[in-house]
Design a protein around this motif. Structure first.
Motif, PDB file in Angstrom:
ATOM      1  N   CYS A   1      -3.294   3.820  28.510  1.00 61.31           N
ATOM      2  CA  CYS A   1      -4.528   3.124  28.115  1.00 61.31           C
ATOM      3  C   CYS A   1      -5.736   3.803  28.745  1.00 61.31           C
ATOM      4  N   PHE A   2      -5.623   4.161  30.031  1.00 61.19           N
ATOM      5  CA  PHE A   2      -6.722   4.850  30.680  1.00 61.19           C
ATOM      6  C   PHE A   2      -6.993   6.191  30.013  1.00 61.19           C
ATOM      7  N   ASP A   3      -5.918   6.936  29.688  1.00 59.74           N
ATOM      8  CA  ASP A   3      -6.096   8.239  29.041  1.00 59.74           C
ATOM      9  C   ASP A   3      -6.911   8.100  27.757  1.00 59.74           C
ATOM     10  N   TYR A   4      -6.584   7.106  26.951  1.00 55.26           N
ATOM     11  CA  TYR A   4      -7.309   6.918  25.694  1.00 55.26           C
ATOM     12  C   TYR A   4      -8.747   6.456  25.927  1.00 55.26           C
ATOM     13  N   ILE A   5      -8.945   5.574  26.888  1.00 53.99           N
ATOM     14  CA  ILE A   5     -10.312   5.134  27.203  1.00 53.99           C
ATOM     15  C   ILE A   5     -11.135   6.307  27.707  1.00 53.99           C
TER      16      ILE A   5
END
Length: 161
Positions: free
Chosen positions: A15-19
């Motif tokens: 999720c962090f990678d995509y954000i």
């Protein structure tokens, strides 16, 4: 009895990678014909990283004694801080013993999902916008620990930063 939860909340890494990718895309997708506007966008990303780094430093050093010198702070960043963020330590630390430190990560995690061009200059151009935020994080941690500095990043294909 405390009214607040004391559990630590963690965000899924994917999720962090995509954000993170969307955040960089958002700041760099607008018309970049004006160099000053492009620089302002990178400054905003760096400032977001700076605030993030300061918060992380508070969390990670809350129960520690103050560091005695700059080298102890840098060692903390290379070992404990880097392990918390990237699940590994910095691969190499060099210094000129005059206040300049070079931290090398041979497999920078935030580049792992990027496609790699054969041309080194194209690769650098593609990933440079993604370095403002991590530079800000490092500057924020160091600032919180008493070191006011400038943080610069350089890349070498495939994933060295």
């Amino acid at each position: 009895m405390s009214l607040y939860k004391t559990e630590k909340t963690q965000v899924c890494e994917s999720c962090f990678d995509y954000i993170f990718m969307e955040m960089v895309h958002f700041f760099n997708n607008v018309d970049n014909t004006n160099e000053k506007e492009k620089e302002l966008k990178n400054t905003k990303l760096e400032q977001m990283g700076y605030l993030t780094g300061q918060s992380l430093a508070e969390r990670l050093t809350g129960d520690r004694a103050r560091f005695t010198d700059n080298l102890d702070v840098i060692k903390f960043v290379c070992k404990d801080f880097w392990s918390t963020i990237f699940k590994k330590q910095v691969d190499n630390l060099k210094t000129n013993h005059k206040g300049t430190y070079v931290l090398t990560d041979n497999n920078f995690k935030w580049f792992s999902k990027m496609s790699i061009n054969n041309n080194q200059e194209d690769f650098k151009k593609e990933v440079l916008p993604y370095l403002s935020f991590p530079c800000g994080i490092i500057r924020g941690v160091l600032s919180n620990l008493g070191i006011n500095c400038t943080v610069l990043a350089d890349v070498n294909p495939p994933n060295q930063c």
